[in-house]
Design a protein around this motif. Structure first.
Motif, short mmCIF file in Angstrom:
data_model
loop_
_atom_site.label_atom_id
_atom_site.label_comp_id
_atom_site.label_asym_id
_atom_site.label_seq_id
_atom_site.Cartn_x
_atom_site.Cartn_y
_atom_site.Cartn_z
N SER A 301 0.81 -1.21 0.00
CA SER A 301 0.00 0.00 0.00
C SER A 301 0.85 1.27 0.00
O SER A 301 0.42 2.30 -0.48
CB SER A 301 -0.94 0.00 1.21
OG SER A 301 -0.19 -0.07 2.42
N GLN A 302 2.07 1.18 0.56
CA GLN A 302 2.90 2.38 0.64
C GLN A 302 3.72 2.59 -0.64
O GLN A 302 4.47 3.55 -0.73
CB GLN A 302 3.84 2.30 1.84
CG GLN A 302 4.90 1.21 1.77
CD GLN A 302 4.43 -0.10 2.37
OE1 GLN A 302 3.23 -0.36 2.39
NE2 GLN A 302 5.34 -0.91 2.86
N GLU A 303 3.60 1.70 -1.61
CA GLU A 303 4.33 1.86 -2.85
C GLU A 303 3.64 2.87 -3.77
O GLU A 303 2.44 3.06 -3.73
CB GLU A 303 4.45 0.52 -3.58
CG GLU A 303 5.38 -0.48 -2.94
CD GLU A 303 5.47 -1.75 -3.75
OE1 GLU A 303 6.47 -2.46 -3.59
OE2 GLU A 303 4.55 -2.04 -4.54
N VAL A 304 4.46 3.48 -4.63
CA VAL A 304 3.95 4.33 -5.70
C VAL A 304 4.33 3.66 -7.01
O VAL A 304 5.49 3.29 -7.22
CB VAL A 304 4.54 5.75 -5.63
CG1 VAL A 304 4.08 6.58 -6.82
CG2 VAL A 304 4.15 6.43 -4.33
N ASP A 326 11.43 1.76 2.52
CA ASP A 326 11.40 0.75 3.58
C ASP A 326 11.86 1.30 4.92
O ASP A 326 11.41 0.87 5.97
CB ASP A 326 12.28 -0.44 3.18
CG ASP A 326 11.74 -1.15 1.94
OD1 ASP A 326 10.52 -1.04 1.70
OD2 ASP A 326 12.52 -1.79 1.22
N SER A 327 12.82 2.22 4.87
CA SER A 327 13.32 2.87 6.08
C SER A 327 13.72 4.28 5.70
O SER A 327 13.44 4.74 4.59
CB SER A 327 14.52 2.09 6.65
OG SER A 327 15.61 2.12 5.76
N LYS A 381 16.89 -2.75 -0.72
CA LYS A 381 17.97 -2.03 -0.04
C LYS A 381 18.76 -1.14 -0.98
O LYS A 381 19.99 -1.21 -1.06
CB LYS A 381 18.89 -3.01 0.69
CG LYS A 381 18.19 -3.78 1.80
CD LYS A 381 19.15 -4.69 2.56
CE LYS A 381 18.43 -5.42 3.69
NZ LYS A 381 19.33 -6.31 4.44
N TRP A 382 18.06 -0.27 -1.69
CA TRP A 382 18.71 0.71 -2.55
C TRP A 382 18.71 2.06 -1.84
O TRP A 382 17.77 2.41 -1.13
CB TRP A 382 17.98 0.80 -3.88
CG TRP A 382 18.31 -0.37 -4.77
CD1 TRP A 382 17.91 -1.66 -4.60
CD2 TRP A 382 19.14 -0.35 -5.92
NE1 TRP A 382 18.44 -2.45 -5.58
CE2 TRP A 382 19.20 -1.68 -6.42
CE3 TRP A 382 19.84 0.63 -6.60
CZ2 TRP A 382 19.93 -2.02 -7.55
CZ3 TRP A 382 20.56 0.29 -7.74
CH2 TRP A 382 20.60 -1.02 -8.20
N ASN A 383 19.79 2.83 -2.05
CA ASN A 383 19.98 4.10 -1.37
C ASN A 383 19.90 5.26 -2.35
O ASN A 383 20.10 5.09 -3.57
CB ASN A 383 21.33 4.13 -0.66
CG ASN A 383 21.45 3.03 0.38
OD1 ASN A 383 20.56 2.84 1.20
ND2 ASN A 383 22.55 2.28 0.33
#
Length: 405
Positions: A301-304, A326-327, A381-383
């Motif tokens: 739900s928090q994805e775009v 995610d964080s 885990k992408w920054n």
């Protein structure tokens, strides 16, 4: 090329710049037009100062923005580089996130430069530039997030100069182009060819280039380019002319490919973290507008999410990209391919490849089988600042989309 850092992107505006801006603005009839002309004039001076520092010659008085009648009735801020073309210097006022593209500045512009103003008008910042647009379908605005770094402007100018030099040469393909587009300025031909080379994949350039050439070639019913021999059938004439123009465009763009040294730089990069802020490029659409039967399993739900249609010869597929935070510093990306158009399965042999742009390493790869109705790859885990490319291919046709976090 000189080294450019953030400090050098800030331009101090001279007393002469303000004097001319005041002079031009005082000739206007409304407060809105006064402000527009004042900031337009300062923007032109700022870009001129930057180009002078780079050693690039300009002609301040040759532009429409220095013509009293034209600037009175039009929103123009152009700066002429002799024998190359016009730069449009668009002001960005505090709080604005895009530069406006009035209809009167959609043609004969080699690039658009964003000039950021603050409350005090003693200095401005050059935010970046956007190369030539398609005058047949111009945007009304260009988001600041889509600008290219200002330090790459000189490389872009070099590309246009080398293209113009080739188009004026004795090469057979250059001669043919000049003969077909006899009334079109060489600078405009070079600019639009560079745009096609930069924005279309290799297999598409033939058709896009053919359409560009056709848009400037007068139609002669009953005649085709067959050594001047008449062709009675109009449809046959049109098809023959289009094929010959496509052949000419393909040969011309292959020559420019050799001159420019391979694949174009500065291809559009989609910044995914901006999706979480509601900022999207026009070619990425809401999934509901494209995919009416897409399965929603696996989506958070928090994805775009956004989707883009990709043409691969006779096949059309839909690339659905979803990004989530995610964080505080880590993002996840979900990539999915679906059949589009009337197809119910992905074409057999279709490949989906993810490449780390920094290392060149293939991160993941998948291939469609005969009855696959979707493909998916997940990246975790992408920054911020990480970059990757998505390549969709079948047979010898491929499309690559570039992304940044």
């Amino acid at each position: 090329m000189k080294n450019i850092d953030n400090c050098e992107l800030t331009i101090q505006l001279s007393k002469q710049a303000h004097q001319d801006a005041h002079k031009f603005a005082s000739q206007q009839s409304t407060p809105e037009k006064v402000k527009q002309v004042y900031t337009n004039t300062l923007a032109v001076y700022a870009v001129r100062h930057f180009l002078q520092w780079l050693g690039i010659e300009t002609d301040l008085s040759a532009g429409d923005s220095w013509h009293s009648v034209i600037r009175c009735f039009n929103d123009v801020a152009d700066l002429v580089i002799p024998d190359l073309g016009k730069l449009e210097c668009r002001p960005v006022l505090p709080g604005q996130t895009a530069i406006s593209i009035p209809p009167e500045v959609t043609e004969d512009r080699i690039a658009y430069i964003a000039v950021q103003f603050q409350e005090q008008l003693n200095e401005v910042q050059l935010l970046g530039f956007y190369p030539a647009i398609d005058p047949q379908s111009p945007p009304e605005t260009i988001e600041i997030s889509r600008l290219q770094p200002i330090e790459t402007l000189i490389d872009y100018i070099d590309r246009l100069e080398s293209a113009q030099f080739f188009l004026q040469s004795d090469e057979e393909v250059a001669i043919q182009v000049r003969e077909r587009l006899v009334d079109q300025p060489i600078s405009e031909i070079a600019t639009q060819l560079e745009r096609i080379y930069r924005t279309y994949d290799k297999y598409e350039r033939r058709y896009a280039g053919g359409e560009f050439l056709a848009s400037y070639v007068p139609a002669h019913p009953g005649f085709a380019f067959r050594g001047g021999a008449p062709v009675v059938d109009r449809e046959e004439s049109d098809d023959s002319q289009q094929t010959e123009l496509q052949d000419l465009a393909e040969e011309l763009l292959e020559k420019l490919d050799e001159i420019w040294g391979g694949e174009p730089v500065n291809q559009p990069v989609e910044v995914l973290r901006q999706w979480l802020e509601g900022i999207f490029r026009e070619d990425w659409q809401p999934k509901e507008a494209v995919l009416t039967t897409v399965l929603k399993s696996g989506e958070q739900s928090q994805e775009v999410s956004r989707v883009k249609l990709i043409e691969l010869g006779s096949h059309v597929v839909a690339l659905l990209v979803s990004v989530g935070l995610d964080s505080e510093n880590e993002f996840s990306i979900h990539l999915r391919l679906y059949p589009a158009g009337r197809a119910i399965h992905l074409p057999e042999g279709l490949q989906l490849t993810i490449v780390d742009d920094e290392s060149g390493e293939i991160l993941s790869q998948d291939q469609a089988e005969e009855t696959n109705d979707s493909m998916k790859i997940e990246l975790e885990k992408w920054n911020q600042g990480d970059r990757f490319s998505v390549k969709v291919a079948i047979d010898d046709i491929s499309i690559t989309e570039s992304f940044a976090i």
